[in-house]
Design a protein around this motif. Structure first.
Motif: not given
Lengths: 331, 331
Positions: B14-15, B17-19, B21-23, B57-58, B326, B329
């Protein structure tokens, strides 16, 4: 209290000293030790200022930077900056075209901003303000003007900062910032209380196995204390609150920001976002852009805020406009 | 356990999948659900791969991106990715010039990487490895090869990633990554234990009023448990350990990375950095670049790591080389 600090009375000064040394490429000191200014502010632009209490990192100083806020006034832990600090921030940001002061709707901040605006006017610095009020849980819909500002302020700063960077006049910057916050709703869930360093113990309680829905960033009580839910349950509850207050039509687009409250593992924020993304997809709401991380925190509180902004073409363009600050980088 | 999760068994899926989708602008899925690849990898470059257990994380997926790692293998919470996942990560990153596998020195990771390297060689993919061992507290100086990798891995990835992005051959990438980690020392201080979501309670204890110096990212015991100190005391203790292990001459330059362990308020990291900066100034060590934030965490542990890399011209150039992921930068 298991914390990294020296004398709690010095925490704001020491935190700022560390912050300014790490990010000397982005921000710089001013004559007022409680005012931070962006480096290399483009000449002649409309000024953008924010400010607020400490303990909400990266807010507020972390949103000072390129194409974001030009200066921030820094308060003590969880308390407003002084009027003198706001005034000095206005002075640091004004280039003759006036200053947009974009801050959060709290009584102390309102009072100090109001005083600073009056003092600034006497010096010929024209300041217009927007007081963010995105926190749905803090007052009913009929009394939106009483609501607090929380993580939605990030969208307000991004919109106002981009507009000013594009060369806009003060009234256009204010209009963009106001549109951003008017289109934005937030709600928080608290899982543990936070501890003011000078107090040394939590100043409120969240019982193990419960969660406080609608909690404020300073532990202000929420709408409801209920049993701890799964990530899916929390996502549904939060989405219902923010979308219930500002319903989306089919095909409308959203920017979503999920912020940890300071002590929430990042992994769990992604788990929550995964649920939000699925819920929004089922409702036909397209997430144009998502932000997941620590954007607006509350000392060592565990918990999370969900912030949703309804987008139009202008807001999309302002979100996409390049920016660089500690809290958010847009390439 | 006051946490944001569904079934603990699903947290990594799930983590991710979320990751993802965000990035979506930075990373993408591969055929293996436990392998994440950078988007738009420049054709023909030497591959850079990492991987490790989840809950940091990250790290590790957050260091996949532009001019950083090309792919990462993802393990369960605090346990190594499988050999199959490492192999698929090599496949995702290889473009015929070979792959640098830059990971942390843990027995499970060592074993799975070794197996994956053998399998890759059979397919004609040449892989060279560097196992980071920056954690001073995990073994004495004479047994550096036994030390664990912790937040110093970030410098290893930055150096190796930049070198590969500059068009270097595999042996040059490996040499740069090895130099970075050889020049790097880290130490951690734990203030609270962490809780594995599937277990539901802390699997070790740190008594209120004490701190564990040299703690590992999975609660591995450190050098010493002592009374909780001020930020200044912690800074001195950590600096003595890392600089004692790798002394700096006058005018030598350092990169400093301070990482929270997951539940540490950002404000406190700046307070600690302020102390480190003053200590280093007194010692005549110039901090060329500082990184303060959550770079390599350990679930919901409170505490901090200090990482110091001794710089030469090549390492400075590699740190300054643009990168986007992430976790970090660099413009």
């Amino acid at each position: 209290m298991q914390r990294i600090l020296n004398n709690p009375d010095d925490i704001v000064d020491e935190m700022l000293a560390g912050f300014l040394n790490v990010y000397g490429n982005l921000v710089e000191r001013t004559g007022n030790p409680r005012v931070v200014r962006a480096k290399d502010i483009p000449p002649g632009k409309t000024g953008v200022v924010t400010g607020g209490g400490s303990g909400h990192k990266p807010a507020f100083v972390g949103y000072v930077g390129k194409n974001m806020c030009d200066a921030a006034a820094v308060g003590e832990i969880c308390s407003s900056p002084t009027a003198a600090a706001f005034l000095d921030a206005f002075r640091a940001a004004d280039q003759g075209r006036g200053v947009a002061c974009l801050y959060g709707n709290y009584s102390g901040d309102n009072m100090n901003v109001r005083m600073a605006v009056k003092m600034a006017e006497k010096e010929g610095i024209h300041v217009e303000t927007v007081a963010a009020n995105d926190d749905v849980a803090s007052a009913p819909k009929e009394k939106r003007e009483k609501r607090r500002g929380v993580a939605g302020e990030v969208f307000m700063w991004k919109a106002g900062g981009a507009k000013a960077a594009q060369g806009a006049e003060l009234d256009e910057v204010i209009a963009a910032a106001r549109k951003a916050i008017d289109n934005t709703r937030s709600v928080g869930i608290g899982l543990t209380p936070c501890t003011l360093p000078a107090v040394g113990h939590p100043n409120f309680e969240i019982k193990e196995g419960t969660m406080e829905v609608g909690i404020g960033h300073h532990g202000e009580p929420g709408i409801e204390v209920c049993g701890l839910e799964s990530a899916a349950g929390m996502a549904k509850r939060m989405a219902d609150i923010v979308l219930g207050d500002n319903p989306f039509g089919k095909k409308e687009e959203a920017a979503v920001l999920i912020s940890g409250l300071g002590a929430t593992p990042m992994m769990e924020l992604y788990v929550l976002y995964n649920e939000i993304e699925q819920l929004f997809r089922k409702k036909g709401i397209h997430i144009y852009k998502a932000y997941v991380g620590d954007y607006f925190t509350s000392l060592d509180m565990m918990g999370v805020t969900l912030t949703v902004m309804k987008l139009d073409d202008e807001l999309k363009e302002l979100l996409d406009f390049p920016a660089q600050c500690v809290g958010m980088t847009q390439l």
